[in-house]
Write an enzyme that holds these catalytic residues in place. Structure first.
Site, PDB file in Angstrom:
ATOM      1  N   GLY A  34       0.823  -1.205   0.000  1.00 51.15           N
ATOM      2  CA  GLY A  34       0.000   0.000   0.000  1.00 51.15           C
ATOM      3  C   GLY A  34       0.851   1.246   0.000  1.00 51.15           C
ATOM      4  O   GLY A  34       2.083   1.197   0.108  1.00 51.15           O
ATOM      5  N   THR A  36       1.216   3.739   2.208  1.00 53.41           N
ATOM      6  CA  THR A  36       1.974   4.042   3.427  1.00 53.41           C
ATOM      7  C   THR A  36       3.115   3.056   3.599  1.00 53.41           C
ATOM      8  O   THR A  36       4.234   3.427   3.972  1.00 53.41           O
ATOM      9  CB  THR A  36       1.046   4.011   4.652  1.00 53.41           C
ATOM     10  OG1 THR A  36      -0.104   4.821   4.408  1.00 53.41           O
ATOM     11  CG2 THR A  36       1.768   4.553   5.880  1.00 53.41           C
ATOM     12  N   GLY A  90       0.467  -1.051   6.549  1.00 56.15           N
ATOM     13  CA  GLY A  90      -0.539  -0.014   6.724  1.00 56.15           C
ATOM     14  C   GLY A  90      -1.877  -0.622   7.104  1.00 56.15           C
ATOM     15  O   GLY A  90      -2.008  -1.827   7.343  1.00 56.15           O
ATOM     16  N   ALA A  91      -2.901   0.215   7.160  1.00 51.77           N
ATOM     17  CA  ALA A  91      -4.257  -0.243   7.453  1.00 51.77           C
ATOM     18  C   ALA A  91      -5.246   0.727   6.831  1.00 51.77           C
ATOM     19  O   ALA A  91      -4.949   1.911   6.641  1.00 51.77           O
ATOM     20  CB  ALA A  91      -4.492  -0.345   8.959  1.00 51.77           C
ATOM     21  N   ASP A  92      -6.419   0.218   6.504  1.00 51.45           N
ATOM     22  CA  ASP A  92      -7.482   1.067   5.964  1.00 51.45           C
ATOM     23  C   ASP A  92      -8.334   1.665   7.072  1.00 51.45           C
ATOM     24  O   ASP A  92      -8.891   2.750   6.913  1.00 51.45           O
ATOM     25  CB  ASP A  92      -8.346   0.255   4.996  1.00 51.45           C
ATOM     26  CG  ASP A  92      -7.546  -0.248   3.814  1.00 51.45           C
ATOM     27  OD1 ASP A  92      -6.978   0.583   3.096  1.00 51.45           O
ATOM     28  OD2 ASP A  92      -7.469  -1.482   3.620  1.00 51.45           O
ATOM     29  N   LYS A 102      -8.061  -4.318   6.597  1.00 48.32           N
ATOM     30  CA  LYS A 102      -7.018  -4.222   5.598  1.00 48.32           C
ATOM     31  C   LYS A 102      -7.495  -4.888   4.314  1.00 48.32           C
ATOM     32  O   LYS A 102      -8.453  -5.630   4.322  1.00 48.32           O
ATOM     33  CB  LYS A 102      -5.730  -4.901   6.091  1.00 48.32           C
ATOM     34  CG  LYS A 102      -5.030  -4.129   7.212  1.00 48.32           C
ATOM     35  CD  LYS A 102      -3.747  -4.808   7.682  1.00 48.32           C
ATOM     36  CE  LYS A 102      -2.798  -5.145   6.578  1.00 48.32           C
ATOM     37  NZ  LYS A 102      -2.408  -3.983   5.747  1.00 48.32           N
ATOM     38  N   GLY A 105      -5.699  -2.585  -0.864  1.00 50.60           N
ATOM     39  CA  GLY A 105      -4.779  -2.795  -1.985  1.00 50.60           C
ATOM     40  C   GLY A 105      -4.859  -4.175  -2.591  1.00 50.60           C
ATOM     41  O   GLY A 105      -4.143  -4.477  -3.548  1.00 50.60           O
ATOM     42  N   GLU A 111      -0.887 -10.516   3.437  1.00 54.72           N
ATOM     43  CA  GLU A 111      -0.638  -9.628   4.565  1.00 54.72           C
ATOM     44  C   GLU A 111      -0.979 -10.314   5.886  1.00 54.72           C
ATOM     45  O   GLU A 111      -0.231 -10.201   6.867  1.00 54.72           O
ATOM     46  CB  GLU A 111      -1.452  -8.342   4.410  1.00 54.72           C
ATOM     47  CG  GLU A 111      -0.927  -7.420   3.326  1.00 54.72           C
ATOM     48  CD  GLU A 111      -1.826  -6.223   3.084  1.00 54.72           C
ATOM     49  OE1 GLU A 111      -1.321  -5.200   2.598  1.00 54.72           O
ATOM     50  OE2 GLU A 111      -3.040  -6.306   3.367  1.00 54.72           O
TER      51      GLU A 111
END
Length: 262
Positions: A34, A36, A90-92, A102, A105, A111
């Site tokens: 992703g 980040t 990262g995380a959503d 997550k 992406g 992940e």
């Protein structure tokens, strides 16, 4: 190359810069996917090139693997590494208990496998991803292509009895064709708006035939590093129960910012 990063990109960068402080020489490191996480990979690459840091990286997607190799990180498979010292991703969305959504992406399966094969998982994010209750971000569910419409109908039927506000699912597209994950699967995005019981939701989804994995990461994240556009970072450690704030000096690097395509 842009002469100045946007506040959101500065927030992502300082979160990544703070998180890589946890990486030590000789570690086996899970590399997230992703926008980040891409900052994190670049920061690690800079440490490898300029400080002689020796690590082995296990990427969670083909695009992360390509970026890691480009910046000089040794890339190995999870089978080669066997177990990881740390994963940074990262995380959503994340909540107060550091439960996550997550998969925005499309790499949620790799992940989750990599994160659960690590001694520690650190999430890097900006403040906009923090929510009181998970679910505003569509929940990704990876499904096999065979019978995906039947799987979708089963999921939507099951959602009628769940503590959620929305009950629709849509097939993720890549242009005019279905999005395909690295494992050759499809993704259904569940538009739930609010997930009242994420733990129950994760368990029920993974019991359905056709479902490979879901994007709820429950009791996996140990630490979240939140970045801000002014250079401030906040580190929350769920195990120690601590909150630490720091201010990082923002210095633009020609090498680090030369590729902003991720």
């Amino acid at each position: 190359m842009p002469t100045e990063l946007s506040p959101i990109d500065k927030a992502k960068f300082v979160a990544a810069k703070k998180a890589v402080e946890y990486v030590e020489d000789g570690m086996r490191v899970g590399l997230g996917t992703g926008s980040t996480a891409a900052w994190m990979v670049r920061c690690l690459g800079e440490m490898v090139r300029e400080e002689g840091l020796r690590i082995r990286g296990v990427p969670t997607s083909t695009r992360t693997a390509e970026l890691a190799r480009d910046v000089g990180i040794e890339v190995v498979s999870l089978d080669q590494a066997k177990w990881l010292d740390i994963t940074i991703d990262g995380a959503d969305e994340f909540d107060a208990e550091l439960n996550l959504i997550k998969g925005g992406g499309g790499a949620l399966l790799q992940e989750k496998i990599v994160a659960t094969a690590s001694d520690q998982m650190i999430v890097i994010t900006d403040a906009s991803k923090e929510v009181d209750t998970l679910g505003a971000f569509p929940l990704p569910v990876e499904v096999i292509p065979f019978g995906w419409q039947t799987t979708q109908a089963l999921i939507e039927e099951t959602l009628a009895a769940m503590d959620v506000m929305g009950r629709s699912a849509s097939l993720r597209m890549n242009g005019e064709r279905p999005f395909v994950t690295d494992e050759g699967n499809h993704i259904l995005d569940l538009h739930l708006k609010r997930i009242g019981n994420p733990r129950q939701m994760a368990m029920i989804l993974n019991q359905m035939p056709g479902v490979v994995e879901n994007g709820l990461f429950i009791d996996i994240c140990d630490t979240v590093v939140i970045g801000y556009g002014d250079g401030k970072t906040q580190v929350r450690d769920i195990n120690a129960g601590t909150i630490e704030e720091n201010m990082l000096e923002f210095v633009e690097s020609e090498n680090l910012f030369s590729d902003l395509s991720d």
